[in-house]
Design an enzyme around this catalytic site. Structure first.
Site, PDB file in Angstrom:
ATOM      1  N   HIS A 185       3.241   7.128   4.664  1.00 24.53           N
ATOM      2  CA  HIS A 185       3.419   5.686   4.814  1.00 24.53           C
ATOM      3  C   HIS A 185       4.852   5.390   5.250  1.00 24.53           C
ATOM      4  O   HIS A 185       5.771   5.363   4.431  1.00 24.53           O
ATOM      5  CB  HIS A 185       3.099   4.993   3.492  1.00 24.53           C
TER       6      HIS A 185
ATOM      7  N   TYR B  20       8.574  -0.191   3.149  1.00 25.76           N
ATOM      8  CA  TYR B  20       8.725   0.757   2.054  1.00 25.76           C
ATOM      9  C   TYR B  20       9.790   1.793   2.417  1.00 25.76           C
ATOM     10  O   TYR B  20      10.464   1.681   3.434  1.00 25.76           O
ATOM     11  CB  TYR B  20       7.360   1.345   1.694  1.00 25.76           C
TER      12      TYR B  20
ATOM     13  N   ARG C 159      -9.658  -5.432   4.981  1.00 24.63           N
ATOM     14  CA  ARG C 159     -10.307  -6.580   4.338  1.00 24.63           C
ATOM     15  C   ARG C 159     -11.771  -6.719   4.723  1.00 24.63           C
ATOM     16  O   ARG C 159     -12.574  -7.231   3.932  1.00 24.63           O
ATOM     17  CB  ARG C 159      -9.543  -7.869   4.675  1.00 24.63           C
TER      18      ARG C 159
END
Length: 434
Positions: free
Chosen positions: A208, A213, A402
């Protein structure tokens, strides 16, 4: 193995044809296989990593997570990712985030991996470190995903780490600037987690490197103000990611796929400040390709609260034409009529949301300029959008998030709308027809 063992009945039997794979020849490119190294994905649909904020001490939960991921594993995506999993306890976004920092965490994944391998669904894990965006409340505990507040020590929080002591915004905790020794610890943790991921049977790893992040915050000059070998120039800012990659590759088999997710643009709205952009992403992707990365998962944003997302140029996301019907397209079986690619295209053209597929041009540009496989993600809401992405060769996999939460039967329903007869789980087969 004895005869009785060979004929032993179990609720989920290992399938010869993966769930969600075509049962006959089809025009659909979305339902075509893709082989990366020694791994074949039977269709191009991916369950994207999605944080559920439902772990205790970072553990995969035998009730919630098994039900959540199991609902996808028995319904046929080509690949399903376990959510962002912290390689260190302090690498979690929230105290409720998933992790893989011990043998106990590794072993907790065994049931879901075994289920996926029985149904033919490939399973991956996204290795992560939240960096300066760690120690925040999960969206349903306090605040929202767009306006979190840092969790204090009294409520299970901790001081987050980052390349520089710059908080994401005034509501997040101020990060500790990592020393070179702490950077080395994080690099080694990614490698160790990769080793555990291989030992337990994961098929794919994704690093990631997006959404603000830790990896992403090292890449960006907005969040990385270091003056040592990890900051300043482009070459210095990508050093942390390259060291992680080397550590992971030392612990992850060469014949298993390795992906990297990036934020291809920060969408920073101040032109006077240098930020991470598509040109740097393309340059990085070329380096990652040379070093053995198989696919770049092209997302965007997440590293600055000043970001402003913009719609894609309509010409860059224009749906490609559909071929004449073939196979089950438009046919009726047991009072059920399959859709077709042409009808699905007409239906998809009715969608007027300007943000649809807004990140697709990033995947297309990286693929075209670098010649590496890419994944498209973000505001992809219709089966023919998915089909068009693969058919137009703008990306090689479609990461759906989603839409899977809204519809766990996404693979079955996409196949039906595109006119593709796919393998169903035997317990579900009666649901195909009237």
């Amino acid at each position: 193995m004895s005869h009785s063992q060979q004929n032993e009945w179990t609720p989920i039997m290992e399938t010869k044809v993966p769930i969600g794979a075509p049962q006959e020849a089809t025009n659909s490119k979305l339902f075509s296989p893709l082989t990366i190294k020694n791994t074949t994905f039977h269709n191009r649909i991916v369950v994207s990593p999605m944080c559920m904020y439902s772990s205790k001490d970072g553990m995969f939960d035998s009730q919630f997570h098994m039900a959540h991921y199991g609902s996808f594993a028995i319904r046929g995506p080509g690949l399903m990712f376990i959510e962002a999993s912290g390689v260190l306890p302090e690498g979690r976004i929230s105290p409720e985030d998933m992790g893989i920092w011990s043998p106990a965490h590794r072993d907790a994944f065994i049931p879901i991996i075994e289920l996926c391998h029985k149904t033919g669904v490939k399973i991956g894990i996204q290795l992560a470190h939240a960096g300066r965006k760690a120690s925040t409340y999960s969206m349903f505990r306090q605040g929202t995903s767009a306006a979190k507040q840092g969790v204090d020590d009294e409520h299970g929080g901790w001081t987050p780490n980052g390349p520089s002591s710059i908080p994401w915004n005034e509501h997040f905790r101020v990060p500790h600037e990592m020393s070179e020794e702490e950077i080395a610890k994080a690099v080694a943790a990614f490698g160790q987690s990769a080793k555990w991921a291989d030992e337990v049977g994961f098929d794919v790893i994704e690093l990631h490197g997006a959404h603000g992040y830790l990896i992403n915050s090292f890449l960006s000059p907005l969040s990385n103000h270091r003056t040592d070998k990890y900051g300043g120039s482009f070459e210095n800012r990508i050093r942390f990611l390259l060291e992680i990659l080397e550590s992971v590759q030392q612990n992850w088999p060469k014949d298993k796929p390795l992906f990297v997710r990036i934020s291809a643009s920060e969408w920073h709205n101040n032109p006077d400040e240098e930020s991470w952009d598509l040109d740097q992403s393309i340059k990085l992707a070329a380096i990652l390709k040379d070093k053995g990365v198989d696919l770049i998962d092209c997302s965007s944003g997440g590293n600055t609260p000043t970001q402003t997302f913009k719609p894609a140029n309509p010409e860059d996301i224009k749906l490609v034409d559909a071929p004449a019907p073939e196979g089950s397209e438009g046919t009726t079986i047991n009072h059920h009529t399959f859709g077709s690619l042409q009808a699905a295209k007409q239906d998809a053209e009715k969608i007027k949301n300007p943000m649809v597929m807004f990140q697709l041009p990033f995947a297309a540009a990286v693929k075209e300029k670098v010649g590496i496989l890419t994944g498209a993600v973000g505001f992809i809401t219709h089966p023919y959008q998915m089909e068009s992405i693969i058919r137009s060769n703008k990306a090689d996999l479609v990461f759906m998030a989603r839409e899977f939460l809204r519809d766990p039967n996404l693979v079955y329903n996409a196949a039906d709308q595109l006119g593709v007869k796919v393998q169903w789980l035997r317990q579900h087969e009666r649901g195909q027809y009237m």
